[in-house]
Design a protein around this motif. Sequence first.
Motif, PDB file in Angstrom:
ATOM      1  N   PRO A   1       3.934   3.571  -4.541  1.00  0.00           N
ATOM      2  CA  PRO A   1       3.072   4.199  -5.553  1.00  0.00           C
ATOM      3  C   PRO A   1       2.903   3.308  -6.778  1.00  0.00           C
ATOM      4  O   PRO A   1       3.837   2.633  -7.204  1.00  0.00           O
ATOM      5  CB  PRO A   1       3.836   5.476  -5.920  1.00  0.00           C
ATOM      6  CG  PRO A   1       4.789   5.712  -4.793  1.00  0.00           C
ATOM      7  CD  PRO A   1       5.118   4.365  -4.205  1.00  0.00           C
ATOM      8  N   GLY A   2       1.681   3.310  -7.312  1.00  0.00           N
ATOM      9  CA  GLY A   2       1.423   2.628  -8.580  1.00  0.00           C
ATOM     10  C   GLY A   2       1.101   1.149  -8.469  1.00  0.00           C
ATOM     11  O   GLY A   2       0.849   0.491  -9.478  1.00  0.00           O
TER      12      GLY A   2
ATOM     13  N   VAL B   1       0.830  -1.219   0.000  1.00  0.00           N
ATOM     14  CA  VAL B   1       0.000   0.000   0.000  1.00  0.00           C
ATOM     15  C   VAL B   1       0.862   1.266   0.000  1.00  0.00           C
ATOM     16  O   VAL B   1       0.403   2.321  -0.422  1.00  0.00           O
ATOM     17  CB  VAL B   1      -1.019   0.026   1.176  1.00  0.00           C
ATOM     18  CG1 VAL B   1      -1.988  -1.138   1.081  1.00  0.00           C
ATOM     19  CG2 VAL B   1      -0.347   0.032   2.522  1.00  0.00           C
TER      20      VAL B   1
ATOM     21  N   THR C   1      -1.309  -0.342  -6.104  1.00  0.00           N
ATOM     22  CA  THR C   1      -2.723  -0.596  -5.812  1.00  0.00           C
ATOM     23  C   THR C   1      -3.441   0.699  -5.452  1.00  0.00           C
ATOM     24  O   THR C   1      -2.831   1.607  -4.877  1.00  0.00           O
ATOM     25  CB  THR C   1      -2.887  -1.603  -4.648  1.00  0.00           C
ATOM     26  OG1 THR C   1      -4.297  -1.776  -4.401  1.00  0.00           O
ATOM     27  CG2 THR C   1      -2.225  -1.138  -3.363  1.00  0.00           C
ATOM     28  N   SER C   2      -4.724   0.724  -5.785  1.00  0.00           N
ATOM     29  CA  SER C   2      -5.529   1.887  -5.390  1.00  0.00           C
ATOM     30  C   SER C   2      -6.286   1.576  -4.095  1.00  0.00           C
ATOM     31  O   SER C   2      -6.960   2.444  -3.552  1.00  0.00           O
ATOM     32  CB  SER C   2      -6.513   2.241  -6.505  1.00  0.00           C
ATOM     33  OG  SER C   2      -7.296   1.106  -6.802  1.00  0.00           O
ATOM     34  N   VAL C   3      -6.206   0.336  -3.626  1.00  0.00           N
ATOM     35  CA  VAL C   3      -6.937  -0.052  -2.410  1.00  0.00           C
ATOM     36  C   VAL C   3      -5.998   0.036  -1.213  1.00  0.00           C
ATOM     37  O   VAL C   3      -5.075  -0.767  -1.070  1.00  0.00           O
ATOM     38  CB  VAL C   3      -7.505  -1.481  -2.518  1.00  0.00           C
ATOM     39  CG1 VAL C   3      -8.316  -1.828  -1.278  1.00  0.00           C
ATOM     40  CG2 VAL C   3      -8.349  -1.623  -3.772  1.00  0.00           C
ATOM     41  N   THR C   4      -6.206   1.040  -0.387  1.00  0.00           N
ATOM     42  CA  THR C   4      -5.341   1.243   0.782  1.00  0.00           C
ATOM     43  C   THR C   4      -6.239   1.367   2.021  1.00  0.00           C
ATOM     44  O   THR C   4      -7.417   1.045   1.970  1.00  0.00           O
ATOM     45  CB  THR C   4      -4.481   2.513   0.602  1.00  0.00           C
ATOM     46  OG1 THR C   4      -5.375   3.608   0.380  1.00  0.00           O
ATOM     47  CG2 THR C   4      -3.532   2.393  -0.582  1.00  0.00           C
TER      48      THR C   4
ATOM     49  N   HIS D   1      -6.647  -7.465  -0.327  1.00  0.00           N
ATOM     50  CA  HIS D   1      -5.403  -8.087  -0.784  1.00  0.00           C
ATOM     51  C   HIS D   1      -5.111  -9.426  -0.102  1.00  0.00           C
ATOM     52  O   HIS D   1      -4.513 -10.307  -0.713  1.00  0.00           O
ATOM     53  CB  HIS D   1      -4.222  -7.136  -0.559  1.00  0.00           C
ATOM     54  CG  HIS D   1      -4.371  -5.836  -1.302  1.00  0.00           C
ATOM     55  ND1 HIS D   1      -4.561  -5.784  -2.657  1.00  0.00           N
ATOM     56  CD2 HIS D   1      -4.392  -4.553  -0.868  1.00  0.00           C
ATOM     57  CE1 HIS D   1      -4.673  -4.514  -3.038  1.00  0.00           C
ATOM     58  NE2 HIS D   1      -4.587  -3.753  -1.966  1.00  0.00           N
TER      59      HIS D   1
ATOM     60  N   LYS E   1       6.939  -3.771 -11.557  1.00  0.00           N
ATOM     61  CA  LYS E   1       6.218  -4.589 -10.580  1.00  0.00           C
ATOM     62  C   LYS E   1       6.988  -5.880 -10.287  1.00  0.00           C
ATOM     63  O   LYS E   1       6.985  -6.373  -9.159  1.00  0.00           O
ATOM     64  CB  LYS E   1       4.803  -4.877 -11.069  1.00  0.00           C
ATOM     65  CG  LYS E   1       3.946  -3.614 -11.121  1.00  0.00           C
ATOM     66  CD  LYS E   1       2.530  -3.887 -11.602  1.00  0.00           C
ATOM     67  CE  LYS E   1       1.757  -2.577 -11.704  1.00  0.00           C
ATOM     68  NZ  LYS E   1       0.388  -2.766 -12.197  1.00  0.00           N
TER      69      LYS E   1
END
Length: 191
Positions: free
Chosen positions: A13-14, A10, A16-19, A27, A77
Motif C-alpha cells: 500500500p502507498g 503493486v 503506486t496507484s498503477v496496478t 513500471h 519508501k
Amino acid sequence: MIERWLEALVATPGLTSVTGEDARRVHVDESLAALDVIRQFDGPIVDVGSGGGAPGIPLAVALPEREVTLLESSRRKCEFLERWARELPNARVVCGRAEEQPLDSWEVAVAKALAPPTVAAEWCLPLVAPGGAAILYAGPSAEGARVARVAGQLGAELAESPPGLLVLRKLEPTPAGFPRRPGVARKRPLA
Ligand SMILES: C[S@@+](CC[C@H](N)C(=O)[O-])C[C@H]1O[C@@H](n2cnc3c(N)ncnc32)[C@H](O)[C@@H]1O
C-alpha cells in the motif's frame, strides 16, 4: 528478480496507484525506455525520487556494470527500496532530499513522476557532473521550452530527446545559489 519486485511494488500500500495489467508497462517498460540515452553516458546513475524503485531498479538490473543510487526522501519508501537493493550488487539507497545531496557527483540523474518537469529539472541538474545529463521521463509534455529555460539557469541545455523524455545536458558546474532551499523550487519555479 524484476517479477518479484513488481509483485511486491503493486502489493505494498502507498507505493503506486498503477496496478493490474498496466503495472509492467508503466513500471518496467517505461523505465527501460531511457536505456539508449543512458548508454551514451558513462558512470554512476541516480534515480531521484525513486519511490518504489522505478526507474532505478529496472535500470540497475539492465545495466549491471553501472552503479545506481536510489534517492528517496520518504523513510518508509527507503525501507522498501533497501530490501530490493540488497539483491542488486550495483544498487544502493540514499534516504534524503535531492536538494541536500553532494553537487556534480553523478553522470546521469533520472526522474520519473517526481514533480512537474521544471521542478524535477531544478532538483536533478545540481546532482549531475559537467558532461553528464539529467533525463526526465516527461511523457507527452509540452513543457520543453520552460524546462530549457530552467536548464539554462543551471549550467545545462535541452538536447535532442526521444519522445517521452527530456534530456538535459550539463555543460558547466552547478552555478552559485543552487540548489535552492528544500521546498523553494516548487513554491517559486524558475520558469
Ligand atoms: C510520485 S512518486 C514517483 C516514484 C517513482 N519514481 C515512480 O515513477 O513510480 C515521487 C517520489 O519522489 C519523492 N520525492 C519528492 N520530492 C523529493 C525530493 N526533493 N528529493 C527526493 N525525493 C523526493 C517522494 O517521496 C515520492 O516517493
